[in-house]
Structure formats: C-alpha cells, structure tokens
Scaffold this active site. Structure first.
Site, PDB file in Angstrom:
ATOM      1  N   GLY A 170      19.740  -3.817 168.917  1.00 24.00           N
ATOM      2  CA  GLY A 170      21.143  -3.575 168.617  1.00 24.00           C
ATOM      3  C   GLY A 170      22.020  -4.484 169.446  1.00 24.00           C
ATOM      4  O   GLY A 170      21.619  -5.594 169.810  1.00 24.00           O
ATOM      5  N   ARG A 171      23.224  -4.021 169.759  1.00 24.35           N
ATOM      6  CA  ARG A 171      24.160  -4.865 170.508  1.00 24.35           C
ATOM      7  C   ARG A 171      23.586  -5.270 171.855  1.00 24.35           C
ATOM      8  O   ARG A 171      23.625  -6.445 172.236  1.00 24.35           O
ATOM      9  CB  ARG A 171      25.480  -4.117 170.702  1.00 24.35           C
ATOM     10  CG  ARG A 171      26.241  -3.768 169.423  1.00 24.35           C
ATOM     11  CD  ARG A 171      27.534  -3.064 169.775  1.00 24.35           C
ATOM     12  NE  ARG A 171      28.332  -2.689 168.624  1.00 24.35           N
ATOM     13  CZ  ARG A 171      28.357  -1.465 168.114  1.00 24.35           C
ATOM     14  NH1 ARG A 171      27.608  -0.505 168.648  1.00 24.35           N
ATOM     15  NH2 ARG A 171      29.122  -1.188 167.073  1.00 24.35           N
ATOM     16  N   ILE A 172      23.072  -4.289 172.602  1.00 18.90           N
ATOM     17  CA  ILE A 172      22.545  -4.596 173.929  1.00 18.90           C
ATOM     18  C   ILE A 172      21.258  -5.410 173.817  1.00 18.90           C
ATOM     19  O   ILE A 172      21.043  -6.365 174.573  1.00 18.90           O
ATOM     20  CB  ILE A 172      22.320  -3.300 174.728  1.00 18.90           C
ATOM     21  CG1 ILE A 172      23.665  -2.646 175.044  1.00 18.90           C
ATOM     22  CG2 ILE A 172      21.554  -3.573 176.018  1.00 18.90           C
ATOM     23  CD1 ILE A 172      23.563  -1.283 175.708  1.00 18.90           C
ATOM     24  N   ARG A 192      13.118  -0.225 162.651  1.00 19.35           N
ATOM     25  CA  ARG A 192      12.767   0.311 161.339  1.00 19.35           C
ATOM     26  C   ARG A 192      13.092  -0.659 160.213  1.00 19.35           C
ATOM     27  O   ARG A 192      12.484  -0.622 159.146  1.00 19.35           O
ATOM     28  CB  ARG A 192      13.495   1.638 161.120  1.00 19.35           C
ATOM     29  CG  ARG A 192      12.930   2.782 161.933  1.00 19.35           C
ATOM     30  CD  ARG A 192      13.773   4.029 161.817  1.00 19.35           C
ATOM     31  NE  ARG A 192      15.093   3.855 162.419  1.00 19.35           N
ATOM     32  CZ  ARG A 192      16.016   4.798 162.477  1.00 19.35           C
ATOM     33  NH1 ARG A 192      15.786   5.982 161.931  1.00 19.35           N
ATOM     34  NH2 ARG A 192      17.177   4.572 163.065  1.00 19.35           N
ATOM     35  N   THR A 193      14.074  -1.549 160.452  1.00 21.85           N
ATOM     36  CA  THR A 193      14.443  -2.524 159.424  1.00 21.85           C
ATOM     37  C   THR A 193      14.408  -3.931 160.004  1.00 21.85           C
ATOM     38  O   THR A 193      14.710  -4.151 161.179  1.00 21.85           O
ATOM     39  CB  THR A 193      15.858  -2.243 158.875  1.00 21.85           C
ATOM     40  OG1 THR A 193      16.800  -2.268 159.959  1.00 21.85           O
ATOM     41  CG2 THR A 193      15.908  -0.887 158.190  1.00 21.85           C
ATOM     42  N   ARG A 248      17.288   4.993 177.551  1.00 20.47           N
ATOM     43  CA  ARG A 248      17.414   6.379 177.964  1.00 20.47           C
ATOM     44  C   ARG A 248      16.070   6.826 178.524  1.00 20.47           C
ATOM     45  O   ARG A 248      15.009   6.411 178.037  1.00 20.47           O
ATOM     46  CB  ARG A 248      17.799   7.277 176.779  1.00 20.47           C
ATOM     47  CG  ARG A 248      19.285   7.280 176.488  1.00 20.47           C
ATOM     48  CD  ARG A 248      19.995   8.128 177.515  1.00 20.47           C
ATOM     49  NE  ARG A 248      21.395   8.341 177.204  1.00 20.47           N
ATOM     50  CZ  ARG A 248      22.381   7.654 177.744  1.00 20.47           C
ATOM     51  NH1 ARG A 248      22.128   6.676 178.587  1.00 20.47           N
ATOM     52  NH2 ARG A 248      23.630   7.950 177.459  1.00 20.47           N
ATOM     53  N   ASP A 272      15.699   1.991 184.991  1.00 21.57           N
ATOM     54  CA  ASP A 272      17.067   2.333 185.376  1.00 21.57           C
ATOM     55  C   ASP A 272      17.430   3.742 184.939  1.00 21.57           C
ATOM     56  O   ASP A 272      18.452   4.271 185.356  1.00 21.57           O
ATOM     57  CB  ASP A 272      18.054   1.329 184.763  1.00 21.57           C
ATOM     58  CG  ASP A 272      19.488   1.565 185.207  1.00 21.57           C
ATOM     59  OD1 ASP A 272      19.709   1.772 186.417  1.00 21.57           O
ATOM     60  OD2 ASP A 272      20.390   1.568 184.347  1.00 21.57           O
ATOM     61  N   GLU A 277      17.693  13.217 185.654  1.00 21.21           N
ATOM     62  CA  GLU A 277      18.514  12.461 186.599  1.00 21.21           C
ATOM     63  C   GLU A 277      19.463  13.397 187.342  1.00 21.21           C
ATOM     64  O   GLU A 277      20.008  14.319 186.727  1.00 21.21           O
ATOM     65  CB  GLU A 277      19.310  11.380 185.853  1.00 21.21           C
ATOM     66  CG  GLU A 277      18.434  10.358 185.171  1.00 21.21           C
ATOM     67  CD  GLU A 277      19.226   9.284 184.431  1.00 21.21           C
ATOM     68  OE1 GLU A 277      20.480   9.296 184.507  1.00 21.21           O
ATOM     69  OE2 GLU A 277      18.593   8.435 183.794  1.00 21.21           O
ATOM     70  N   HIS A 295      20.359   4.482 187.470  1.00 18.51           N
ATOM     71  CA  HIS A 295      21.164   4.459 186.242  1.00 18.51           C
ATOM     72  C   HIS A 295      22.448   3.643 186.455  1.00 18.51           C
ATOM     73  O   HIS A 295      23.562   4.164 186.340  1.00 18.51           O
ATOM     74  CB  HIS A 295      21.508   5.877 185.794  1.00 18.51           C
ATOM     75  CG  HIS A 295      21.852   5.957 184.335  1.00 18.51           C
ATOM     76  ND1 HIS A 295      21.621   7.070 183.569  1.00 18.51           N
ATOM     77  CD2 HIS A 295      22.428   5.051 183.490  1.00 18.51           C
ATOM     78  CE1 HIS A 295      22.024   6.868 182.328  1.00 18.51           C
ATOM     79  NE2 HIS A 295      22.520   5.641 182.258  1.00 18.51           N
ATOM     80  N   GLY A 297      23.122   0.582 184.828  1.00 22.57           N
ATOM     81  CA  GLY A 297      23.254  -0.478 183.825  1.00 22.57           C
ATOM     82  C   GLY A 297      24.671  -0.975 183.639  1.00 22.57           C
ATOM     83  O   GLY A 297      24.912  -2.181 183.534  1.00 22.57           O
TER      84      GLY A 297
END
Length: 329
Positions: A170-172, A192-193, A248, A272, A277, A295, A297
């Site tokens: 995705g974006r990240i 998946r695609t 996550r 991370d 947590e 955590h 990021g």
C-alpha cells in the site's frame, strides 16, 4: 482546509476560549499524547481526560467527539456511553482498535491520518533492516564495553543483492520499496490482487517467504491479517531469513515467532510493533537476534505535527460542514 486557514482557526480559538468552548463540543481524549501534540489539540478544543469522566452526566452528554491514537482501543461500550458522540478522530493511520461496525451502525464518523506518516514509517523500516543486517546495537555495545580492544567485531551482512518481500504494498509499502531500490535488492510483494508495478507478485505468502531473504510487513491490522505470519510462513522463510514488522503486532503470531527465533528456524527479526503494547515480560526482550523499538514508526517531530494537523482538520471540517477530510467510516 489549507494550512494557513487552520492556523487562523487555531489563533482565533486560542484568543477566544469562550468561542472554542461554544463552537466545537468537548472531545474525550483516549490515550497519552506527546506534550506538543496535545497542545495542538488544546489550542482548538476542550479536551476531557478519560479518567475524569466519572459519573458527571452533563459532562458525558456534552462530548461530541473522541480524539485518540492508533494503538488505543475504542470499544462499542465507550461509544454507547457517550450519547452525543458524532466522530472518532484517530491521530494515526491504523483504526483496527476502533469498533468500526458499531460506529457505522450509530452513524459515528471515524477518521484517520493517512499519507502524512508514510515516509517516517518507511525510513524506520529500512533503518531497522540495516541495523539488523549490520548488528548495530551489538556493535555499539562492543565499542562501549571495550571488547573491541581484544578482538574484531563479527561480520555482518550486506543489504545489496538481498531478495526482499513486501507484505502489503500500500502507501507505506511503496515508500519502503522506493527507499530499498537504490540498495540494488530484488523486490517482490504479496497481496490479494496484482498491481501495475514492476515487481513480482505472489498471491501466496508462504510462496513469497520461500523466495526471499527478508520479509517486511507493512499491511493493515485487523482480523483479515491477524496472525498472517505464523509457523508455516516462518518455516518457509528459512534459517537465513529476516522479518521486519512496522505494520501491526497482530500480523505476526508472536509465540510462533519466538519459537522460530530461539530454534534457528529464522535468523532474526526487527520489530516496532507487538501483540501487546507496551511489551511486557516477553522472551523477545532476551533474544540477541532481535531488534526492538517502542512503536516509533511515526515518532518524529515533523510527522507527529502533520498527523495532529490532519486530525484537527478532520474535526474542524466535520463540526463546521458535517464532512470529514479523511473518513474511513
């Protein structure tokens, strides 16, 4: 709303507490925010601490929104407790801790802060991978303790030439790829695609794991990806394999990961995020082949400022026009 318009809104609210209290309803603050970020919200809104609610029915009824962070839960029970709740604004990209279906059923808008943190998270992913390959935490201790005077430090590994698989393009994920490409790595991804990108696509995660040296996790959290990386995937990755997780904690089955790290099923991990947590008495804390981060990021001054700005834009836009800027529900 442009940045200069937001600055004007903030200045007006700061100069007129009465207007701030009258124009926008109070917000319930769920979670702990950095001091500078909380100050940004308080410049525009009246914040009520979660533990200050008690049984003040008038105060509870006045709350029109919740502001929170991605690593905190907003359960259905809390939504039901606030009869005037109209929006939940997450100061982060993840919203898997929010009871989204319940929010939709109650016509409560949920927003997040996408895009503004992509670069910071991608930087950390690459940085943690390099630290893992070159054993930087151990190297730092080697110098500090004086061990260097007695022997040379053990060799690390190069990133150049490695086969890297991205789980969640995705974006990240795309930002991570942009930063890895100059290292001359071989890139592929699981999803998946198939996307219109030049990198190899795998629709099977174990198949991707068998084909790469490094798995970088950058997919969303939630039930759809819960324990996506388990014993089967780690076995496929193999004894020279590395895992980097900036997604996550729920994406990895942590018990399987610990078993794989202790028994040499994989070589190492850089994490991370964690299933629970802050990280408690986990075996991960005692493993020399693991790099741990709390955590962080998106935890840069610049990024957290931009995240707060976007969360505020969502709240201001919603309360003034009825439409949020970046709604997810």
């Amino acid at each position: 709303m442009m940045e200069h318009e937001l600055a004007e809104e903030r200045q007006a609210a700061a100069n007129s507490p009465e207007d701030r209290g009258g124009r926008f309803p109070p917000l319930l603050k769920v979670g702990v925010f950095p001091e500078s970020v909380e100050a940004q919200f308080r410049s525009m809104f009246t914040l009520i601490e979660e533990d200050a609610l008690q049984n003040d029915l008038a105060q509870v009824a006045a709350i029109g929104g919740i502001v929170t962070r991605s690593n905190y839960r907003i359960p259905a029970e809390l939504m039901d407790r606030l009869p005037g709740l109209r929006i939940v604004a997450t100061n982060g990209v993840g919203y898997d801790g929010i009871a989204l279906d319940h929010a939709r059923a109650k016509n409560i808008v949920v927003t997040n802060t996408p895009d503004v943190l992509n670069k910071a998270v991608a930087e950390l992913a690459v940085g943690m991978l390099l630290a893992l390959l070159r054993r930087l935490p151990a190297a730092d201790g080697f110098v500090r303790t004086g061990a260097w005077q007695a022997s040379p430090f053990p060799l690390g590994a190069s990133l150049a030439g490695k086969r890297v698989g991205i789980v969640g393009l995705g974006r990240i994920g795309k930002e991570i790829v942009q930063r890895l490409a100059p290292f001359e790595v071989d890139l592929s991804y699981f999803g998946r695609t198939r996307q219109d990108v030049p990198w190899r696509h795998f629709d099977s995660l174990p198949a991707l794991a068998r084909d790469v040296d490094v798995l970088i996790l950058s997919c969303p959290g939630g039930e759809a990806t819960r324990h996506l990386v388990d014993a089967t995937v780690l076995q496929a990755l193999g004894s020279d394999g590395l895992v980097v997780n900036v997604a996550r904690g729920s994406v990895i089955k942590e018990a399987d990961l610990c078993h794989a790290l202790v028994n040499g099923i994989i070589q190492g991990a850089a994490l991370d995020v964690f299933e629970n947590e802050p990280l408690g008495e986990s075996p991960l804390r005692r493993m020399p082949n693991v790099i741990l981060a709390p955590h962080i990021g998106s935890a840069t001054h610049e990024t957290r400022r931009l995240m707060a700005e976007l969360a505020i834009r969502n709240l201001v836009s919603f309360f003034t026009t009825g439409r949020a800027v970046t709604p997810v529900a």
